[in-house]
Design a protein around this motif. Structure first.
Motif, mmCIF file in Angstrom:
data_model
loop_
_atom_site.group_PDB
_atom_site.id
_atom_site.type_symbol
_atom_site.label_atom_id
_atom_site.label_comp_id
_atom_site.label_asym_id
_atom_site.label_seq_id
_atom_site.Cartn_x
_atom_site.Cartn_y
_atom_site.Cartn_z
ATOM 1 N N ALA A 130 69.612 60.725 24.121
ATOM 2 C CA ALA A 130 70.578 61.156 25.140
ATOM 3 C C ALA A 130 71.037 62.585 24.896
ATOM 4 C CB ALA A 130 71.778 60.212 25.147
ATOM 5 N N GLU A 131 71.259 62.934 23.639
ATOM 6 C CA GLU A 131 71.692 64.297 23.313
ATOM 7 C C GLU A 131 70.630 65.324 23.672
ATOM 8 O OE1 GLU A 131 72.731 64.184 19.201
ATOM 9 O OE2 GLU A 131 74.589 63.053 19.540
ATOM 10 N N HIS A 132 69.378 64.977 23.437
ATOM 11 C CA HIS A 132 68.289 65.897 23.757
ATOM 12 C C HIS A 132 68.198 66.113 25.271
ATOM 13 C CE1 HIS A 132 64.507 67.954 22.810
ATOM 14 N NE2 HIS A 132 63.987 67.368 23.882
ATOM 15 N N ILE A 133 68.326 65.037 26.028
ATOM 16 C CA ILE A 133 68.286 65.143 27.484
ATOM 17 C C ILE A 133 69.470 65.955 27.998
ATOM 18 C CG2 ILE A 133 68.492 63.818 29.636
ATOM 19 C CD1 ILE A 133 66.896 61.590 28.230
ATOM 20 N N ARG A 188 59.909 69.994 31.134
ATOM 21 C CA ARG A 188 59.909 70.097 32.591
ATOM 22 C C ARG A 188 60.282 68.761 33.214
ATOM 23 N NH1 ARG A 188 54.933 70.739 36.903
ATOM 24 N NH2 ARG A 188 56.285 70.962 38.752
ATOM 25 N N LEU A 189 59.695 67.679 32.707
ATOM 26 C CA LEU A 189 59.990 66.344 33.224
ATOM 27 C C LEU A 189 61.491 66.073 33.158
ATOM 28 C CD1 LEU A 189 58.066 63.098 32.273
ATOM 29 C CD2 LEU A 189 60.548 63.163 32.205
ATOM 30 N N ILE A 190 62.078 66.345 31.993
ATOM 31 C CA ILE A 190 63.497 66.049 31.796
ATOM 32 C C ILE A 190 64.377 66.921 32.688
ATOM 33 C CG2 ILE A 190 65.380 66.167 30.113
ATOM 34 C CD1 ILE A 190 63.206 65.419 27.984
ATOM 35 N N TYR A 226 59.500 53.033 40.360
ATOM 36 C CA TYR A 226 59.687 52.672 38.951
ATOM 37 C C TYR A 226 60.520 53.724 38.230
ATOM 38 C CZ TYR A 226 56.114 49.289 40.058
ATOM 39 O OH TYR A 226 55.432 48.253 40.646
ATOM 40 N N VAL A 227 61.193 53.309 37.156
ATOM 41 C CA VAL A 227 61.935 54.251 36.333
ATOM 42 C C VAL A 227 61.100 54.597 35.106
ATOM 43 C CG1 VAL A 227 64.186 53.441 37.114
ATOM 44 C CG2 VAL A 227 63.174 52.450 35.054
ATOM 45 N N ILE A 228 61.424 55.729 34.496
ATOM 46 C CA ILE A 228 60.677 56.240 33.356
ATOM 47 C C ILE A 228 61.447 55.969 32.071
ATOM 48 C CG2 ILE A 228 59.621 58.289 32.332
ATOM 49 C CD1 ILE A 228 58.377 57.397 34.987
ATOM 50 N N GLY A 229 60.809 55.306 31.105
ATOM 51 C CA GLY A 229 61.436 55.009 29.824
ATOM 52 C C GLY A 229 61.166 56.122 28.830
ATOM 53 N N LEU A 230 62.235 56.759 28.352
ATOM 54 C CA LEU A 230 62.112 57.886 27.424
ATOM 55 C C LEU A 230 62.705 57.528 26.060
ATOM 56 C CD1 LEU A 230 63.155 60.785 29.840
ATOM 57 C CD2 LEU A 230 60.844 60.021 29.265
ATOM 58 N N ASN A 231 61.997 57.954 25.010
ATOM 59 C CA ASN A 231 62.470 57.676 23.650
ATOM 60 C C ASN A 231 62.293 58.905 22.766
ATOM 61 O OD1 ASN A 231 59.673 57.652 23.000
ATOM 62 N ND2 ASN A 231 59.558 55.455 23.409
ATOM 63 N N GLY A 232 62.194 58.694 21.453
ATOM 64 C CA GLY A 232 62.148 59.805 20.512
ATOM 65 C C GLY A 232 60.998 60.758 20.700
ATOM 66 N N VAL A 233 59.946 60.348 21.401
ATOM 67 C CA VAL A 233 58.795 61.225 21.635
ATOM 68 C C VAL A 233 59.223 62.535 22.298
ATOM 69 C CG1 VAL A 233 56.647 61.479 22.936
ATOM 70 C CG2 VAL A 233 57.112 59.363 21.734
ATOM 71 N N ILE A 234 60.237 62.489 23.136
ATOM 72 C CA ILE A 234 60.625 63.691 23.876
ATOM 73 C C ILE A 234 61.219 64.761 22.973
ATOM 74 C CG2 ILE A 234 61.025 62.355 25.981
ATOM 75 C CD1 ILE A 234 64.039 62.734 25.509
ATOM 76 N N THR A 235 61.538 64.416 21.722
ATOM 77 C CA THR A 235 62.121 65.388 20.786
ATOM 78 C C THR A 235 61.072 66.055 19.906
ATOM 79 O OG1 THR A 235 62.512 63.804 18.960
ATOM 80 C CG2 THR A 235 64.194 63.933 20.685
#
Length: 222
Positions: free
Chosen positions: A194-197, A156-158, A140-149
């Protein structure tokens, strides 16, 4: 340019009213749910449409139980419906979009025992690196959104998970990336994600955008 996912969110399986409350986000809002006994024949017919690219949001939500609930019965109901929708996804040959809150252990067990043939996305992922790695190992793929900011808990995950295992999301109208948290979210906010990643991975934003967009196109056969 607009596609759909077809399914029943676990919170819609019983009549209830949920108040979305977050002091740092939008004003409180009541969300009423009438309760639904899924008509799988109807959902299968809907899923046949060429614009329906996945079965979802389906999954488990153990966060919104209330005092007096028969929690074990509600969990079993969610699990049964989730498995039925995985079976439907396999029947129509489409991936799944999975909602999960406070239930990653049970989710992993179900996806191990009842795998989705076309795999899918763990939507709005809020777990840690080790948990994400287990889902990735299942395909499976991981869905990332604004929470990561919102802090450094996802760093670490990113940094350690390759881009090919990620797609970007919004979860509109909530989870707007910092520093605009509290404003209404919108699709263009994926650029902030995307910028944060890109910053954490020390790469160009364009590379993050191109790769995660390609991942989504492959996953949903767009």
């Amino acid at each position: 340019g607009v596609w759909a996912v077809i399914g029943v969110h676990p919170l819609h399986l019983r009549p209830q009213t949920i108040t979305h409350q977050d002091d740092d986000e939008l004003p409180p809002v009541e969300i009423k749910m009438g309760g639904e006994e899924p008509d799988y024949v109807m959902y299968e017919a809907l899923a046949q449409d060429r614009k329906a690219v996945a079965i979802g949001e389906i999954g488990l939500d153990y966060h919104h139980f209330e005092e007096g609930d028969d929690i074990e019965a509600l969990k079993q109901k969610q699990k049964q419906v989730f498995i039925r929708f995985i079976e439907l996804a396999n029947k129509v040959g489409k991936p799944v979009a999975i909602h999960c809150w406070d239930a990653y252990s049970d989710l992993l067990d179900i996806l191990t025992q009842h795998p989705a043939a076309k795999k899918g996305v763990i939507h709005s992922f809020v777990g840690g690196y080790k948990t994400a790695k287990k889902f990735i190992e299942l395909g499976y793929v991981i869905g990332l959104n604004g929470v990561i900011t919102y802090g450094d808990s996802f760093d670490r995950l990113i940094k350690e998970i390759p881009l090919e295992h990620m797609i970007l999301e919004t979860d509109c109208p909530y989870l707007t990336p910092s520093p605009r948290k509290g404003e209404r979210n919108e699709p263009t906010s994926v650029c902030d994600v995307a910028e944060h990643i890109a910053k954490l991975k020390n790469m160009e934003v364009s590379e993050v955008m191109e790769k995660t967009t390609a991942n989504a196109k492959i996953l949903f056969d767009l």
